[in-house]
Design a protein around this motif. Structure first.
Motif, short mmCIF file in Angstrom:
data_model
loop_
_atom_site.label_atom_id
_atom_site.label_comp_id
_atom_site.label_asym_id
_atom_site.label_seq_id
_atom_site.Cartn_x
_atom_site.Cartn_y
_atom_site.Cartn_z
N MET A 68 0.83 -1.21 0.00
CA MET A 68 0.00 0.00 0.00
C MET A 68 0.86 1.26 0.00
N GLN A 69 1.98 1.24 0.73
CA GLN A 69 2.88 2.39 0.71
C GLN A 69 3.50 2.58 -0.68
N THR A 70 3.85 1.47 -1.32
CA THR A 70 4.40 1.54 -2.68
C THR A 70 3.39 2.17 -3.63
N MET A 71 2.16 1.73 -3.51
CA MET A 71 1.08 2.26 -4.35
C MET A 71 0.89 3.75 -4.12
N ARG A 72 0.87 4.15 -2.85
CA ARG A 72 0.66 5.55 -2.49
C ARG A 72 1.79 6.42 -3.03
N ARG A 73 3.03 6.00 -2.78
CA ARG A 73 4.19 6.78 -3.21
C ARG A 73 4.30 6.83 -4.74
N MET A 74 3.93 5.75 -5.38
CA MET A 74 3.96 5.70 -6.84
C MET A 74 3.00 6.72 -7.42
N GLN A 97 -7.44 4.68 -2.18
CA GLN A 97 -8.20 3.45 -2.42
C GLN A 97 -7.33 2.19 -2.32
N GLU A 98 -6.15 2.31 -1.74
CA GLU A 98 -5.19 1.20 -1.76
C GLU A 98 -5.71 -0.08 -1.11
N ALA A 99 -6.53 0.06 -0.07
CA ALA A 99 -7.03 -1.13 0.63
C ALA A 99 -7.87 -2.02 -0.29
N CYS A 100 -8.51 -1.41 -1.28
CA CYS A 100 -9.33 -2.19 -2.22
C CYS A 100 -8.46 -3.16 -3.03
N GLU A 283 -19.92 -3.96 -3.15
CA GLU A 283 -19.72 -2.52 -3.18
C GLU A 283 -18.67 -2.18 -2.13
N LEU A 284 -17.57 -1.58 -2.56
CA LEU A 284 -16.52 -1.16 -1.65
C LEU A 284 -16.65 0.35 -1.44
N GLN A 285 -16.96 0.75 -0.22
CA GLN A 285 -17.10 2.18 0.09
C GLN A 285 -15.71 2.75 0.38
N THR A 286 -15.23 3.55 -0.55
CA THR A 286 -13.85 4.03 -0.48
C THR A 286 -13.80 5.53 -0.79
N TYR A 287 -12.60 6.05 -1.05
CA TYR A 287 -12.47 7.50 -1.27
C TYR A 287 -11.17 7.76 -2.02
N ARG A 288 -11.22 8.65 -3.00
CA ARG A 288 -10.00 9.05 -3.70
C ARG A 288 -9.56 10.42 -3.21
N TYR A 289 -8.28 10.57 -2.95
CA TYR A 289 -7.77 11.85 -2.46
C TYR A 289 -7.58 12.85 -3.59
N HIS A 290 -7.13 12.38 -4.74
CA HIS A 290 -6.99 13.26 -5.90
C HIS A 290 -8.35 13.49 -6.57
N GLY A 291 -8.36 14.38 -7.52
CA GLY A 291 -9.55 14.56 -8.33
C GLY A 291 -9.78 13.36 -9.23
N HIS A 292 -10.83 13.44 -10.04
CA HIS A 292 -11.15 12.33 -10.95
C HIS A 292 -9.94 11.98 -11.80
N SER A 293 -9.33 12.98 -12.40
CA SER A 293 -8.08 12.79 -13.15
C SER A 293 -7.19 13.98 -12.84
N GLU A 345 12.78 2.85 -4.06
CA GLU A 345 12.28 2.12 -5.22
C GLU A 345 11.54 3.05 -6.17
N ILE A 346 10.74 3.97 -5.62
CA ILE A 346 9.98 4.90 -6.45
C ILE A 346 10.92 5.86 -7.18
#
Length: 394
Positions: A68-74, A97-100, A283-293, A345-346
């Motif tokens: 999850m940290q790799t995903m976030r930092r990437m 949304q990394e937990a998904c 249905e996974l109730q989650t949240y994105r920190y960035h905008g749509h794109s 790594e990133i």
């Protein structure tokens, strides 16, 4: 003698930081596994529900944390490179949304199949892609996972079918993959993901019908991050109970910010499919920190305070970190060491992604067909001809 050892350890700690502190602590000091109470999933047309008392081992917890940290930092590095105009075009980030992605992968087999929409970087990583391949694909380089020709929305690897740019179009494709699993008589299944913005697409309901009729081994997963582009779910859907949308397909509504909730729900859903009961909807109730794109600042339709509240109360990485520390499954220094490794790594991947060459023009039309002799492909005008050569994923 003890004074000398203490002096040496202090010197090593000053020189090597967290790594020396962790090495001074015996792994036997840590709890090897712990039991956790997790939030109950809402169910629809089901007599049973996923477990609410679950076990996580120390090794599992550390692996989840690293991924999850790799995903976030990437994703944060992708944000930086996009703002520097090194990454161009469409770019949809997955941070928050990394937990998904990590929870789903923890409960399916490598031989199972997965298809998703255009917010695909995280799933490319969990399905076997490397950070270097993903970053190079984002910058359009030859070493990218799609040879630099797919970009953010079109990444693929073994048993992972993208990355699809047309809203909702991956859902019938995922059912087709599940049909192939059933046709071959294998024990495999297909995880088919889409967002709340795509959930109102007619093709999704057509797919539900066919999947239920044929009892296909498919897990339909709606990643509900509360906004379809800039429109909240309440303004877009007459019913926001997405887990009930299958009507004749059983469903689950799950806390998508808790990796253990996602893991257990996916495990439950996979057992449902493998037992021959047909499709199931999550249905996974989650949240994105960035905008749509990257073209969406993400604060014109929601407040900065809302985003900060989710970060402070429901962040999936912080939640897992707190569990590891409060149950003596890891030390602060050990997690910091993982953070340092991930950052390196990133940075190494970003360096590769900005120095690797772009694919040459003669490779533009390669990989269109598989197991075919080379064919001519028309370019931008009738006189521009290119060759298409075979390419099969390893």
């Amino acid at each position: 003698m003890l004074t000398n050892i203490s002096t040496v350890l202090r010197a090593c700690a000053q020189r090597n930081g967290a790594a020396a502190v962790v090495s001074a602590r015996n792994y036997a000091d840590f709890t090897s596994q712990a039991t956790f109470e997790i939030k109950k999933s809402d169910v629809f047309k089901l007599d049973e529900a996923p477990a609410t008392e679950v076990v996580m081992t120390r090794d599992e917890g550390l692996q989840y944390y690293r991924t999850m940290q790799t995903m976030r930092r990437m994703e944060l590095k992708a944000d930086q490179l996009y703002k520097q105009k090194i990454i161009r075009g469409f770019c949809h980030l997955y941070d928050g949304q990394e937990a998904c992605a990590v929870g789903i992968e923890a409960s399916i087999k490598p031989t199972d199949h997965l298809i998703t929409a255009y917010r695909a970087h995280g799933y490319t990583l969990t399905r076997g892609g490397t950070v270097k391949e993903i970053m190079a694909e984002l910058t359009g380089r030859r070493g990218g996972i799609a040879k630099g020709k797919g970009g953010s929305m079109h990444m693929y690897c073994k048993n992972f079918y993208g990355g699809n740019g047309i809203v909702g179009a991956q859902v019938p494709l995922g059912a087709g993959v599940a049909l192939a699993c059933k046709y071959k008589g294998s024990d495999e299944l297909c995880v088919c993901l889409y967002g709340d913005g795509a959930a109102n697409q007619g093709q999704i309901f057509e797919t539900y019908n066919m999947a239920a009729l044929w009892k296909l081994p498919v897990i339909f997963i709606c990643e509900n991050n509360r906004y379809g582009m800039g429109t909240s779910v309440e303004r877009a859907a007459a019913s926001t109970d997405y887990f009930k949308r299958g009507e004749f397909i059983p469903g689950l509504r799950v806390d998508g910010m808790d990796i253990l909730c996602v893991r257990e729900a996916t495990r439950f859903a996979a057992e449902h499919c493998r037992s021959g009961k047909g499709p199931i909807l999550m249905e996974l109730q989650t949240y994105r920190y960035h905008g749509h794109s990257m073209s969406d600042p993400g604060v014109s339709y929601r407040t900065r305070e809302e985003i900060q509240e989710v970060r402070s109360k429901s962040d999936p990485i912080s939640l897992l970190k707190d569990r590891l520390l409060s149950n003596n499954m890891a030390s602060v220094e050990e997690l910091k060491e993982i953070d340092v490794d991930v950052r390196k790594e990133i940075e190494d991947a970003a360096q590769f992604a900005t120095t690797d060459p772009e694919p040459p023009l003669e490779e533009l039309c390669n990989h269109i067909f598989s197991n075919n002799p080379p064919v001519e492909v028309r370019g931008t005008n009738p006189w521009a001809k290119l060759k298409s050569k075979d390419y099969i994923l390893d």
